[in-house]
Design a protein around this motif. Structure first.
Motif, PDB file in Angstrom:
ATOM      1  N   ASP A 272       4.799   8.692   1.237  1.00 67.98           N
ATOM      2  CA  ASP A 272       4.274   8.569   2.581  1.00 67.98           C
ATOM      3  C   ASP A 272       4.683   7.695   3.422  1.00 67.98           C
ATOM      4  OD1 ASP A 272       2.886  10.929   1.918  1.00 67.98           O
ATOM      5  OD2 ASP A 272       1.457   9.934   0.643  1.00 67.98           O
ATOM      6  N   ARG A 273       4.955   8.074   4.573  1.00 67.89           N
ATOM      7  CA  ARG A 273       5.483   7.096   5.471  1.00 67.89           C
ATOM      8  C   ARG A 273       4.160   6.981   6.540  1.00 67.89           C
ATOM      9  NH1 ARG A 273      10.729   7.786   9.577  1.00 67.89           N
ATOM     10  NH2 ARG A 273      10.502   6.217  11.018  1.00 67.89           N
ATOM     11  N   PRO A 274       3.860   5.576   7.098  1.00 69.92           N
ATOM     12  CA  PRO A 274       2.772   5.530   8.158  1.00 69.92           C
ATOM     13  C   PRO A 274       3.375   5.986   9.345  1.00 69.92           C
ATOM     14  CG  PRO A 274       3.982   3.457   7.573  1.00 69.92           C
ATOM     15  CD  PRO A 274       4.269   4.406   6.784  1.00 69.92           C
ATOM     16  N   PHE A 275       2.399   6.634  10.013  1.00 68.71           N
ATOM     17  CA  PHE A 275       2.873   7.198  11.604  1.00 68.71           C
ATOM     18  C   PHE A 275       2.926   6.048  12.485  1.00 68.71           C
ATOM     19  CE2 PHE A 275      -1.617   7.668  11.397  1.00 68.71           C
ATOM     20  CZ  PHE A 275      -2.242   6.984  12.181  1.00 68.71           C
ATOM     21  N   ILE A 276       2.319   4.961  12.256  1.00 63.60           N
ATOM     22  CA  ILE A 276       2.538   3.819  13.293  1.00 63.60           C
ATOM     23  C   ILE A 276       1.940   2.547  12.628  1.00 63.60           C
ATOM     24  CG2 ILE A 276       0.078   3.572  14.039  1.00 63.60           C
ATOM     25  CD1 ILE A 276       1.074   2.934  16.779  1.00 63.60           C
ATOM     26  N   SER A 277       3.049   1.363  12.781  1.00 62.15           N
ATOM     27  CA  SER A 277       2.849   0.057  11.942  1.00 62.15           C
ATOM     28  C   SER A 277       2.771  -1.074  12.823  1.00 62.15           C
ATOM     29  CB  SER A 277       4.128  -0.053  11.065  1.00 62.15           C
ATOM     30  OG  SER A 277       4.027   1.085  10.185  1.00 62.15           O
ATOM     31  N   LEU A 278       2.242  -2.054  12.431  1.00 61.87           N
ATOM     32  CA  LEU A 278       2.265  -3.355  13.221  1.00 61.87           C
ATOM     33  C   LEU A 278       2.441  -4.551  12.299  1.00 61.87           C
ATOM     34  CD1 LEU A 278       1.192  -5.059  15.751  1.00 61.87           C
ATOM     35  CD2 LEU A 278      -0.974  -5.178  14.431  1.00 61.87           C
ATOM     36  N   THR A 279       3.475  -5.032  12.694  1.00 67.14           N
ATOM     37  CA  THR A 279       3.982  -6.253  11.588  1.00 67.14           C
ATOM     38  C   THR A 279       4.238  -7.318  12.587  1.00 67.14           C
ATOM     39  OG1 THR A 279       4.680  -4.583  10.021  1.00 67.14           O
ATOM     40  CG2 THR A 279       5.545  -6.874   9.925  1.00 67.14           C
ATOM     41  N   GLU A 280       3.501  -8.574  12.388  1.00 67.82           N
ATOM     42  CA  GLU A 280       3.809  -9.823  13.209  1.00 67.82           C
ATOM     43  C   GLU A 280       4.111  -9.401  14.648  1.00 67.82           C
ATOM     44  OE1 GLU A 280       6.317 -12.866  10.394  1.00 67.82           O
ATOM     45  OE2 GLU A 280       7.417 -11.102  10.776  1.00 67.82           O
ATOM     46  N   GLY A 281       3.114  -8.733  15.198  1.00 65.20           N
ATOM     47  CA  GLY A 281       2.923  -8.220  16.500  1.00 65.20           C
ATOM     48  C   GLY A 281       3.930  -7.077  16.926  1.00 65.20           C
ATOM     49  N   ARG A 282       4.768  -6.812  16.235  1.00 72.20           N
ATOM     50  CA  ARG A 282       5.902  -5.533  16.589  1.00 72.20           C
ATOM     51  C   ARG A 282       5.317  -4.261  16.100  1.00 72.20           C
ATOM     52  NH1 ARG A 282       9.222  -9.526  14.008  1.00 72.20           N
ATOM     53  NH2 ARG A 282       9.193  -8.301  12.213  1.00 72.20           N
ATOM     54  N   ILE A 283       5.214  -3.191  16.938  1.00 74.62           N
ATOM     55  CA  ILE A 283       4.783  -2.005  16.863  1.00 74.62           C
ATOM     56  C   ILE A 283       5.926  -1.129  16.410  1.00 74.62           C
ATOM     57  CG2 ILE A 283       3.198  -0.259  17.515  1.00 74.62           C
ATOM     58  CD1 ILE A 283       1.676  -1.909  19.174  1.00 74.62           C
ATOM     59  N   SER A 284       5.826  -0.184  15.548  1.00 78.33           N
ATOM     60  CA  SER A 284       6.840   0.961  15.229  1.00 78.33           C
ATOM     61  C   SER A 284       6.161   2.038  14.716  1.00 78.33           C
ATOM     62  CB  SER A 284       7.953   0.181  14.257  1.00 78.33           C
ATOM     63  OG  SER A 284       7.153  -0.182  13.033  1.00 78.33           O
ATOM     64  N   GLY A 285       7.195   3.020  14.489  1.00 80.07           N
ATOM     65  CA  GLY A 285       6.769   4.148  13.717  1.00 80.07           C
ATOM     66  C   GLY A 285       6.862   5.343  14.864  1.00 80.07           C
ATOM     67  N   PRO A 286       6.901   6.695  14.135  1.00 80.75           N
ATOM     68  CA  PRO A 286       6.989   8.010  15.050  1.00 80.75           C
ATOM     69  C   PRO A 286       5.832   8.081  15.783  1.00 80.75           C
ATOM     70  CG  PRO A 286       6.434   8.356  12.792  1.00 80.75           C
ATOM     71  CD  PRO A 286       7.026   6.988  12.628  1.00 80.75           C
ATOM     72  N   GLY A 287       4.781   7.697  15.380  1.00 79.78           N
ATOM     73  CA  GLY A 287       3.431   7.593  16.493  1.00 79.78           C
ATOM     74  C   GLY A 287       3.622   6.974  17.484  1.00 79.78           C
ATOM     75  N   TYR A 288       4.143   5.741  17.324  1.00 79.83           N
ATOM     76  CA  TYR A 288       4.485   4.827  18.533  1.00 79.83           C
ATOM     77  C   TYR A 288       5.517   5.128  19.474  1.00 79.83           C
ATOM     78  CZ  TYR A 288       5.851   0.330  21.021  1.00 79.83           C
ATOM     79  OH  TYR A 288       5.881  -0.372  22.091  1.00 79.83           O
ATOM     80  N   LYS A 289       6.661   5.592  18.994  1.00 78.75           N
ATOM     81  CA  LYS A 289       7.729   6.173  19.682  1.00 78.75           C
ATOM     82  C   LYS A 289       7.255   7.367  20.516  1.00 78.75           C
ATOM     83  CE  LYS A 289      12.821   7.910  19.195  1.00 78.75           C
ATOM     84  NZ  LYS A 289      13.786   7.930  18.303  1.00 78.75           N
ATOM     85  N   SER A 290       6.407   8.198  20.025  1.00 73.54           N
ATOM     86  CA  SER A 290       5.938   9.467  20.728  1.00 73.54           C
ATOM     87  C   SER A 290       4.950   9.149  21.810  1.00 73.54           C
ATOM     88  CB  SER A 290       5.344  10.467  19.775  1.00 73.54           C
ATOM     89  OG  SER A 290       4.175  10.138  19.379  1.00 73.54           O
ATOM     90  N   ARG A 291       4.557   7.883  21.843  1.00 72.67           N
ATOM     91  CA  ARG A 291       3.510   7.273  22.694  1.00 72.67           C
ATOM     92  C   ARG A 291       2.059   7.992  22.495  1.00 72.67           C
ATOM     93  NH1 ARG A 291       6.622   6.678  28.637  1.00 72.67           N
ATOM     94  NH2 ARG A 291       8.432   5.467  27.739  1.00 72.67           N
ATOM     95  N   GLU A 292       1.773   8.567  21.300  1.00 66.34           N
ATOM     96  CA  GLU A 292       0.489   9.240  21.052  1.00 66.34           C
ATOM     97  C   GLU A 292      -0.394   8.001  20.395  1.00 66.34           C
ATOM     98  OE1 GLU A 292      -1.180  12.599  17.853  1.00 66.34           O
ATOM     99  OE2 GLU A 292       0.836  12.014  17.969  1.00 66.34           O
ATOM    100  N   TYR A 293       0.152   7.050  19.521  1.00 63.66           N
ATOM    101  CA  TYR A 293      -0.756   5.947  19.421  1.00 63.66           C
ATOM    102  C   TYR A 293      -0.234   4.575  19.833  1.00 63.66           C
ATOM    103  CZ  TYR A 293      -1.696   9.556  16.080  1.00 63.66           C
ATOM    104  OH  TYR A 293      -2.257  10.608  15.452  1.00 63.66           O
ATOM    105  N   LEU A 294      -1.005   3.586  19.661  1.00 62.00           N
ATOM    106  CA  LEU A 294      -0.912   2.277  19.753  1.00 62.00           C
ATOM    107  C   LEU A 294      -1.593   1.545  18.809  1.00 62.00           C
ATOM    108  CD1 LEU A 294      -0.977   1.623  23.721  1.00 62.00           C
ATOM    109  CD2 LEU A 294       1.118   1.667  22.382  1.00 62.00           C
ATOM    110  N   VAL A 295      -1.130   0.157  18.407  1.00 61.31           N
ATOM    111  CA  VAL A 295      -2.098  -0.570  17.550  1.00 61.31           C
ATOM    112  C   VAL A 295      -2.593  -1.797  18.540  1.00 61.31           C
ATOM    113  CG1 VAL A 295      -2.289  -1.724  15.317  1.00 61.31           C
ATOM    114  CG2 VAL A 295      -0.988   0.595  15.480  1.00 61.31           C
ATOM    115  N   HIS A 296      -3.761  -2.158  18.191  1.00 59.61           N
ATOM    116  CA  HIS A 296      -4.228  -3.431  18.666  1.00 59.61           C
ATOM    117  C   HIS A 296      -4.051  -4.536  17.497  1.00 59.61           C
ATOM    118  CE1 HIS A 296      -7.097  -6.623  19.924  1.00 59.61           C
ATOM    119  NE2 HIS A 296      -7.298  -5.736  21.252  1.00 59.61           N
ATOM    120  N   PRO A 297      -3.761  -5.591  18.102  1.00 63.85           N
ATOM    121  CA  PRO A 297      -3.490  -6.918  17.201  1.00 63.85           C
ATOM    122  C   PRO A 297      -4.404  -6.947  16.050  1.00 63.85           C
ATOM    123  CG  PRO A 297      -3.074  -7.545  19.503  1.00 63.85           C
ATOM    124  CD  PRO A 297      -3.562  -6.261  19.553  1.00 63.85           C
TER     125      PRO A 297
END
Length: 552
Positions: A272-297
């Protein structure tokens, strides 16, 4: 997959003795542009040659090499360079060598990483994956596709270069689709340790250019006794998000996190792959690329536009610091919508989507009430009988219904009403219970009258155009005013908190008293107020409004 191009504009200003035979080395990335300078400004006796083939004599072109033209001071301008532009360029004047350039073009490869049948290839993103089985070595293949010269691949794990003994299957082979380029391949075998492994594949060997892809593996153990992954209660569950709005799944982790990964399921495996990730302040993942999701620090998940597909249980796995064990939480998200009306809808004649209505019951019947398409936000929807001592729970049949996958849940409740032989006025309440304040009023009410009324009336003598106030009773809890004759006409009804005037022309209410603002012939007649002071016993008063005799 989209290719990442690195473009440089190189302009050489040549110095040195006239006629120097040592060529200046010019290395260009394919698709670059460059200007090759030729000192001097003579207008005759000039030539540009490539590999001793004349391409310009004075200003006349002898070779149609694409993207090549003359510029100021007999300089040679080259744009969108390709493999065909490679060679030894010479500028001569009057048969004398002025300057030469050895031009080579390089091709930046497309870099991809693959493992477990997954492929990643965007260098600007950081990829996060969970690893459940620590006993199995990670096998990651790195491929540099279509490079000139062949790319040299190296591995970096947690900031340290990898020993060559862990690198296998180093291959170089011609690219079949693009001539004069090479594919490079390298496979890393690594047994993971610690709580995370940061792996980068880099290519080098091309002047001015380097590139890398990075995968961050979070080591995950779901249900053993080691305590490596533990659950916490930093994210409240359930959480309610409104349909069509921006919503936040709030978590109360102290301070900013090293990492947080969100999944659409609680049954998380290494596949299973996360749809969005936050690592050391960097956000990635398909949910972030599609602008459907964001992650707060702090790890909270932001949904830019809540829809019914978000109506499920999410899992978040977090690392507070690089040295701590990961923890996980499951959050049940309930998507809701505001109801069409800000109160339960009573389905009865005369109610017409009102929060207070009246029903004259002539036979045993049933009352239905509903709250439509609001989601799983009601703890209860039921009927009650209201008295001065409180609401009495009465037997009613309630159910929740979802008609389609993409539709929010609706609620229905039905109560059977018996016919009373003696005069009875009861106040029924359809009450909804919910923790979501946005649902508006939580109840609707209906006054139900049944039984027969037989009573003599008290006369009230009035004069034309007089304002008349007719009292219903003392300390009235709820009431209904009607004008009786051959037929009954409902004039007004109400409770202590709300009231309705059905015939607004000429009538108003003063608490429970009925006011005839201006007495006319049409307002003469018999008026009855049926009421209750305690919600149990029913009382009434009848008044016959007539003109008094005028004596001349």
């Amino acid at each position: 997959m989209e290719r990442i191009w690195f473009t440089f504009l190189l302009i050489f200003f040549v110095s040195g003795s006239r006629g120097s035979k040592d060529p200046i080395v010019v290395r260009l990335v394919e698709r670059d542009s460059v200007i090759l300078k030729c000192n001097g400004s003579a207008t005759r006796g000039n030539k540009w040659l490539i590999d001793d083939r004349v391409i310009f004599a004075n200003e006349i072109s002898f070779d149609s090499l694409a993207g090549v033209s003359l510029s100021n001071n007999y300089s040679l301008s080259m744009s969108d360079v390709t493999f065909n532009h490679q060679g030894l360029y010479k500028c001569n004047r009057n048969y004398t060598h002025v300057v030469s350039y050895q031009v080579t073009t390089v091709v930046i490869p497309e870099l991809i990483l693959s493992f477990d049948q997954r492929t990643v290839g965007e260098p600007t993103r950081l990829y996060d994956y969970l690893v459940e089985d620590r006993s199995k070595a990670l096998k990651i293949r790195c491929i540099a596709i279509s490079s000139r010269p062949p790319a040299s691949l190296t591995w970096v794990v947690n900031g340290e270069d990898v020993d060559a003994s862990n690198v296998h299957n180093v291959l170089y082979k011609p690219n079949k689709e693009r001539i004069n380029t090479t594919d490079s391949e390298s496979t890393l075998h690594l047994l993971p340790t610690g709580t995370h492994v940061n792996i980068s594949c880099q290519f080098r060997g091309i002047e001015l250019v380097s590139q890398n892809l990075t995968i961050n593996f979070i080591l995950f153990e779901s249900s053993d006794e080691s305590g490596t992954v533990v659950s916490s209660d930093e994210c409240e569950s359930p959480q309610y998000l409104q349909l069509g709005e921006k919503g936040t799944i709030s978590c109360n982790y102290p301070g900013d996190l090293y990492g947080a990964v969100w999944f659409n399921s609680t049954n998380v495996t290494s596949n299973d792959r996360p749809f969005i990730s936050l690592t050391e302040g960097r956000i990635s993942g398909p949910g972030y690329k599609s602008r459907e999701y964001l992650v707060h620090p702090n790890g909270s998940l932001i949904i830019t536009n809540v829809s019914t597909k978000h109506n499920h249980v999410f899992r978040v796995t977090t690392l507070a610091t690089i040295d701590e064990d990961p923890i996980y939480e499951d959050v049940h998200v309930v998507v809701y919508d505001k109801p069409q009306e800000p109160y339960p809808i009573i389905d009865a004649t005369g109610c017409d989507q009102k929060s207070l209505c009246f029903l004259k019951l002539n036979a045993a019947s049933s009352l239905s009430c509903n709250v439509l398409r609001v989601g799983e936000v009601l703890d209860d929807l039921s009927w009650k009988l209201r008295t001065n001592t409180g609401d009495e729970q009465i037997s009613s049949q309630s159910k929740a219904v979802t008609t389609s996958v993409n539709e929010l849940q609706s609620y229905y409740t039905v109560v059977n009403i018996s016919l009373q032989t003696s005069l009875s006025l009861r106040l029924f309440v359809c009450a909804a219970r919910s923790d979501v304040s946005d649902l508006g009023n939580t109840e609707s009410t209906i006054l139900v009258e049944s039984g027969t009324l037989e009573a003599s009336s008290e006369p009230l003598l009035v004069t034309p155009n007089e304002r008349v106030v007719m009292n219903c009773g003392e300390d009235v809890s709820f009431f209904v005013w009607k004008q009786v004759g051959h037929t009954e006409e409902i004039i007004a009804f109400g409770t202590k908190s709300m009231s309705v005037v059905m015939t607004s022309e000429g009538f108003t209410l003063q608490n429970s008293s009925l006011v005839i603002n201006t007495v006319k012939n049409l307002t003469l007649g018999t008026y009855t107020c049926v009421y209750s002071t305690d919600g149990v016993a029913t009382k009434f008063t009848t008044t016959d409004v007539t003109f008094q005799d005028v004596i001349f």
